[in-house]
Design an enzyme around this catalytic site. Structure first.
Site, short mmCIF file in Angstrom:
data_model
loop_
_atom_site.label_atom_id
_atom_site.label_comp_id
_atom_site.label_asym_id
_atom_site.label_seq_id
_atom_site.Cartn_x
_atom_site.Cartn_y
_atom_site.Cartn_z
N SER A 1 0.81 -1.21 0.00
CA SER A 1 0.00 0.00 0.00
C SER A 1 0.85 1.27 0.00
CB SER A 1 -0.96 -0.03 1.19
OG SER A 1 -2.27 0.20 0.77
N LYS B 1 -21.06 18.19 7.27
CA LYS B 1 -20.00 18.54 8.21
C LYS B 1 -19.80 17.46 9.27
CE LYS B 1 -16.84 21.17 9.93
NZ LYS B 1 -15.57 21.35 9.21
#
Length: 311
Positions: free
Chosen positions: A130, A182
């Site tokens: 990764s 949010k």
């Protein structure tokens, strides 16, 4: 010396031997504690930096609870940049043994390696997955052992779901926000389907960036990268599908560096540039806290609501 008693001469010889041993030990200790920057005058033409363990942003002085892990991303970037500014460092060797980690810090290291003025060779030891592979894509070549694990070109995003536990404890969630998404991913409330799509879109965006980065850096077709399905491969399988350039030991890598340099490689490892007092302090603290590391490390992560990592 004829007038000096035998026991006196023996005492002088013993003192001289002890002094010499102390000097040698002090020089060796100084070289270790200062990352080889002092106490070692050997010539070199190849800088080596190591990425070991999870890739994280530097958040100041390492915690004594963090254990003897590898350098943080900011440390590694600093080492690569120092090597690039060093006229003696004609080549860069990046040793990788990492499961991955945070996205931007991984890219910072990749960019630093890509900007190094000279040949760059990445070498995967045990694991190059990764974020480690993201870094390797910034180097000219990637070498691995036949038993190395390489790949995992994918992105993970996670969030804890503590809504059920909060209900049992009688804890309710109330937050005041401006902007529809949010508070998307806050663990004390159930995630809505549109929020799930929104967060998945961020992960997909990171994945597309990962594929594009590897495609450009490794000169591979993007569809070939997607076909790996974020799997890890043994080194020989990784070489067969083009994720690795060559297989070999560190000696083989140094032979390759000799070809690139046109001379025998002399390698010096660049390590974090910390002061002597800080190095001694960190070492003492790690010894003191080692016994409690297993429990305390559980509380060491103060991450946000959504963790996005290359792993």
């Amino acid at each position: 010396m004829d007038d000096v008693p035998t026991n006196g001469r023996n005492g002088l010889l013993a003192a001289a031997a002890a002094g010499a041993a102390t000097t040698i030990a002090a020089r060796a200790a100084l070289a270790r504690l200062t990352g080889g920057r002092f106490g070692d005058d050997d010539e070199y033409n190849t800088a080596k930096v190591t990425v070991s363990g999870p890739i994280r942003r530097n958040q100041g002085r390492p915690s004594p609870l963090s254990g003897p892990g590898g350098a943080t991303a900011d440390d590694v970037v600093e080492q690569v940049e120092a090597a690039d500014e060093d006229d003696d460092a004609e080549a860069l060797l990046v040793e990788l043994n990492t499961p991955g980690g945070e996205v931007v810090p991984s890219d910072d290291i990749r960019r630093a390696a890509a900007e190094f003025d000279g040949p760059t060779v990445a070498y995967a030891t045990d694991l190059c997955a990764s974020g480690g592979y993201w870094i390797a894509s910034g180097c000219d070549e990637l070498w691995a052992r036949d038993a190395s694990l390489v790949g995992s070109i994918g992105v993970v995003g996670s969030r804890p779901n503590a809504k059920g536990l909060a209900d049992k404890l009688g804890v309710s969630y109330e937050q005041f926000t401006a902007g529809e998404y949010k508070d998307a991913g806050v663990p004390l409330k159930e995630i809505e389907e549109d929020e799930r799509e929104y967060l998945q879109g961020i992960i997909d965006g990171y994945y597309e960036q990962f594929v594009e980065t590897v495609s450009e850096g490794r000169d591979m077709d993007s569809e070939e990268i997607r076909e790996t399905e974020a799997r890890v491969y043994l080194g020989d399988d990784a070489a067969e599908i083009g994720l690795v350039d060559e297989l070999g030991t560190e000696d083989d890598v140094e032979d390759r560096l000799a070809d690139l340099l046109g001379s025998e490689p002399e390698v010096r490892e660049f390590t974090p540039d910390r002061g002597l007092a800080e190095r001694l302090g960190i070492g003492a603290e790690r010894v003191a806290f080692a016994a409690g590391n297993g429990v305390a490390s559980v509380f060491a992560n103060d991450g946000g609501d959504i963790d996005v990592e290359l792993r």
